[in-house]
Design a protein around this motif. Structure first.
Motif, PDB file in Angstrom:
ATOM      1  N   LYS A 294       5.445   9.770  85.273  1.00  0.00           N
ATOM      2  CA  LYS A 294       5.400   8.825  86.739  1.00  0.00           C
ATOM      3  C   LYS A 294       3.309   8.938  86.912  1.00  0.00           C
ATOM      4  O   LYS A 294       3.023   7.968  87.597  1.00  0.00           O
TER       5      LYS A 294
ATOM      6  N   SER B 104       3.083   5.370  83.767  1.00  0.00           N
ATOM      7  CA  SER B 104       3.959   4.442  84.761  1.00  0.00           C
ATOM      8  C   SER B 104       5.657   4.155  84.990  1.00  0.00           C
ATOM      9  O   SER B 104       6.341   4.670  83.465  1.00  0.00           O
TER      10      SER B 104
ATOM     11  N   SER C 195       7.327   1.698  86.127  1.00  0.00           N
ATOM     12  CA  SER C 195       7.473   0.348  86.542  1.00  0.00           C
ATOM     13  C   SER C 195       7.440  -1.229  85.112  1.00  0.00           C
ATOM     14  O   SER C 195       7.119  -1.262  84.701  1.00  0.00           O
TER      15      SER C 195
ATOM     16  N   GLU D 226       5.173  -3.421  85.118  1.00  0.00           N
ATOM     17  CA  GLU D 226       3.459  -2.831  84.870  1.00  0.00           C
ATOM     18  C   GLU D 226       3.285  -2.689  83.223  1.00  0.00           C
ATOM     19  O   GLU D 226       2.431  -2.884  82.827  1.00  0.00           O
TER      20      GLU D 226
END
Length: 218
Positions: free
Chosen positions: A110, A114, A116, A119
């Motif tokens: 994180k 990332s 996500s 992303e």
């Protein structure tokens, strides 16, 4: 709770894809009067079924734990439930230790890259979930820190470049199946790492950086 709801709830998932829930039928096929009599290979399929149950709940807008994301929320519960059902000595305290281990790995992703899919693609969700679950499995077997790091690295390395491919924008196809495959792959990565001393060429840190660079390219 998500697993139990997912295993007993049948029907069609909401949305226009008309995807039928599969977890209840899979569980009924694999289940017997005594789960301890289920073959080792079929137990792995149960881990996959638990993961599917959670992600079908997510697809139905039910309640799940975001770990690491909603779309990848089934992989870690699948592995946790696998150990809770089939191995002696798995206490609530140990489950907490497993989750803490997964959380430590998840935070490295994180804050170092990332989690996500928007992303960095699905590698940042399913790949990270698989990596976190591999760390859990290695920790459960008493692996060293080097072996845990190796399993976590291996699990993500072989998800590098995975794109986010939801059909029709729903977290159903292929997202649900990806959680199941990731749960089984996490168990395999853990078992493989335990047959080594933890030494390997590509480090966990390098994989985190590579995932972020790959995500930007995607």
């Amino acid at each position: 709770s998500s697993i139990q709801r997912g295993l007993r709830t049948e029907g069609i998932l909401p949305g226009g894809l008309l995807v039928k829930r599969r977890a209840p039928h899979l569980y009924q096929q694999l289940n017997s009067n005594d789960l301890n009599l289920v073959s080792h290979q079929d137990r792995r399929l149960l881990a996959m079924t638990y993961a599917i149950a959670v992600n079908e709940e997510n697809a139905a807008f039910s309640r799940v734990v975001t770990a690491p994301t909603n779309g990848s929320a089934g992989t870690i519960p699948g592995v946790l439930e696998y150990y809770r059902n089939f191995y002696l000595g798995v206490t609530d305290e140990k489950i907490i230790d497993f989750i803490l281990t997964a959380g430590a790995i998840g935070n490295l992703y994180k804050y170092g890259a990332s989690i996500s899919a928007a992303e960095v693609g699905c590698q940042g969700e399913i790949g990270v979930a698989c990596s976190m679950a591999a760390a859990i499995a290695t920790y459960f077997y008493g692996g060293t820190l080097r072996q845990i790091e190796y399993a976590a690295e291996m699990a993500l390395e072989h998800h590098l470049g995975m794109t986010c491919d939801p059909v029709g924008g729903y977290v159903q196809v292929p997202c649900i199946e990806r959680n199941a495959v990731a749960a089984e792959r996490a168990l395999s990565a853990a078992n493989y790492s335990l047959f080594t001393d933890g030494s390997h060429r590509v480090s966990f840190d390098e994989v985190v950086i590579t995932m972020m660079e790959t995500g930007k390219d995607l």
